[in-house]
Design an enzyme around this catalytic site. Structure first.
Site, PDB file in Angstrom:
ATOM      1  N   GLY A  48       0.764  -1.250   0.000  1.00 31.64           N
ATOM      2  CA  GLY A  48       0.000   0.000   0.000  1.00 31.64           C
ATOM      3  C   GLY A  48       0.790   1.293   0.000  1.00 31.64           C
ATOM      4  CG  ASP A 106      -8.322  -0.063   9.490  1.00 29.91           C
ATOM      5  OD1 ASP A 106      -9.141   0.774   9.872  1.00 29.91           O
ATOM      6  OD2 ASP A 106      -8.670  -1.187   9.065  1.00 29.91           O
ATOM      7  CE  LYS A 134      -9.881   3.582   7.016  1.00 25.75           C
ATOM      8  NZ  LYS A 134     -10.279   2.222   6.586  1.00 25.75           N
ATOM      9  CG  ASP A 162      -5.498  -3.323  -2.282  1.00 23.66           C
ATOM     10  OD1 ASP A 162      -5.012  -2.896  -1.206  1.00 23.66           O
ATOM     11  OD2 ASP A 162      -5.864  -4.503  -2.428  1.00 23.66           O
TER      12      ASP A 162
HETATM   13  P1  IMP Z   1      -4.195  -2.388  10.236  1.00 24.57           P
HETATM   14  O1  IMP Z   1      -3.279  -3.535  10.553  1.00 24.57           O
HETATM   15  O2  IMP Z   1      -5.608  -2.713  10.595  1.00 24.57           O
HETATM   16  O3  IMP Z   1      -3.743  -1.081  10.833  1.00 24.57           O
HETATM   17  O4  IMP Z   1      -4.267  -2.250   8.678  1.00 24.57           O
HETATM   18  C1  IMP Z   1      -3.230  -1.773   7.962  1.00 24.57           C
HETATM   19  C2  IMP Z   1      -3.307  -2.204   6.507  1.00 24.57           C
HETATM   20  O5  IMP Z   1      -4.632  -2.479   6.082  1.00 24.57           O
HETATM   21  C3  IMP Z   1      -2.839  -1.067   5.638  1.00 24.57           C
HETATM   22  O6  IMP Z   1      -1.456  -1.153   5.415  1.00 24.57           O
HETATM   23  C4  IMP Z   1      -3.652  -1.242   4.371  1.00 24.57           C
HETATM   24  O7  IMP Z   1      -2.958  -2.076   3.472  1.00 24.57           O
HETATM   25  C5  IMP Z   1      -4.917  -1.916   4.810  1.00 24.57           C
HETATM   26  N1  IMP Z   1      -6.047  -0.966   4.936  1.00 24.57           N
HETATM   27  C6  IMP Z   1      -6.572  -0.457   6.074  1.00 24.57           C
HETATM   28  N2  IMP Z   1      -7.585   0.397   5.834  1.00 24.57           N
HETATM   29  C7  IMP Z   1      -7.698   0.447   4.486  1.00 24.57           C
HETATM   30  C8  IMP Z   1      -8.568   1.190   3.593  1.00 24.57           C
HETATM   31  O8  IMP Z   1      -9.442   1.995   3.979  1.00 24.57           O
HETATM   32  N3  IMP Z   1      -8.359   0.969   2.261  1.00 24.57           N
HETATM   33  C9  IMP Z   1      -7.420   0.124   1.772  1.00 24.57           C
HETATM   34  N4  IMP Z   1      -6.582  -0.576   2.565  1.00 24.57           N
HETATM   35  C10 IMP Z   1      -6.724  -0.427   3.909  1.00 24.57           C
HETATM   36 MG    MG Z   2      -0.320  -1.550   3.676  1.00 28.99          MG
END
Ligand code: IMP
Ligand code: MG
Length: 179
Positions: A48, A106, A134, A162
């Site tokens: 990403g 996220d 977020k 994506d």
């Molecule tokens: P986390 O581990 O929940 O913090 O998620 C991190 C990863 O989830 C990021 O590096 C993104 O690749 C993916 N991700 C989280 N939110 C989104 C979104 O709204 N759109 C696309 N990819 C997301």
């Molecule tokens: Mg990512």
């Protein structure tokens, strides 16, 4: 800009190319100041962050290195909670000033699972720079040192992010349209 379709879902315009670029320039200027004379090592987390990392890196004027690792925890529009290292770190970070580059925090799970692997190697300093945060979705909080945009808890695509593999090449950010 109007609605776009990625797979089965519709997305509406959210942040323009100009807004994104302007904010990344500001963050790069801060990093330039904070790391003058330090030769930091950036670790970009694929997939990403590739576009954000490339743009941020181009705006920097200090001497700096960059390398890439690949972590993944997402399937579709929901985090699976399982973080796997698909491409690992191939460089010694002991004593280095390290800055992690990530597209979005996220839940915070990806980054918080990855951090101990880095602190174990005793970098001189370790900071995090991200394009998007977020806050409402974050359950594993980490200190974020450079954040371009804090956004509501809505799924976004574009600018490297994506939805099931598609949408990464869009120059702007779009968010999921609720119907
Ligand atoms: P986390 O581990 O929940 O913090 O998620 C991190 C990863 O989830 C990021 O590096 C993104 O690749 C993916 N991700 C989280 N939110 C989104 C979104 O709204 N759109 C696309 N990819 C997301
Ligand atoms: Mg990512």
């Amino acid at each position: 800009m109007s609605l776009i379709r990625v797979h089965d879902k519709y997305f509406e315009p959210y942040l323009s190319e100009a807004e994104i670029q302007e904010r990344i320039r500001q963050i790069a200027a801060r990093i330039d100041e904070d790391y003058a004379g330090k030769k930091p090592l950036f670790i970009a987390i694929l997939n990403g962050s590739f576009m954000f990392s490339a743009d941020l890196f181009k705006y920097l004027t200090i001497e700096a290195e960059i390398c890439f690792i690949k972590l993944a925890s997402y399937k579709g529009t929901k985090s699976t909670g399982q973080v796997v290292t698909a491409i690992g770190l191939d460089i010694d970070i002991t004593g280095r000033d390290v800055i992690i580059l990530e597209d979005i925090i996220d839940t915070g799970k990806t980054i918080s699972q990855f951090l101990p692997q880095l602190t174990n190697q005793q970098p001189r300093s370790l900071k995090i720079a991200i394009l998007l945060h977020k806050p409402e979705a974050t359950v594993f909080p980490v200190q974020i040192d450079y954040c371009c945009f804090s956004i509501p808890n809505k799924f976004v695509v574009g600018y490297g992010l994506d939805y099931d593999g598609l949408g990464r090449n869009i120059k702007e950010l779009y968010r999921l349209k609720e119907n």
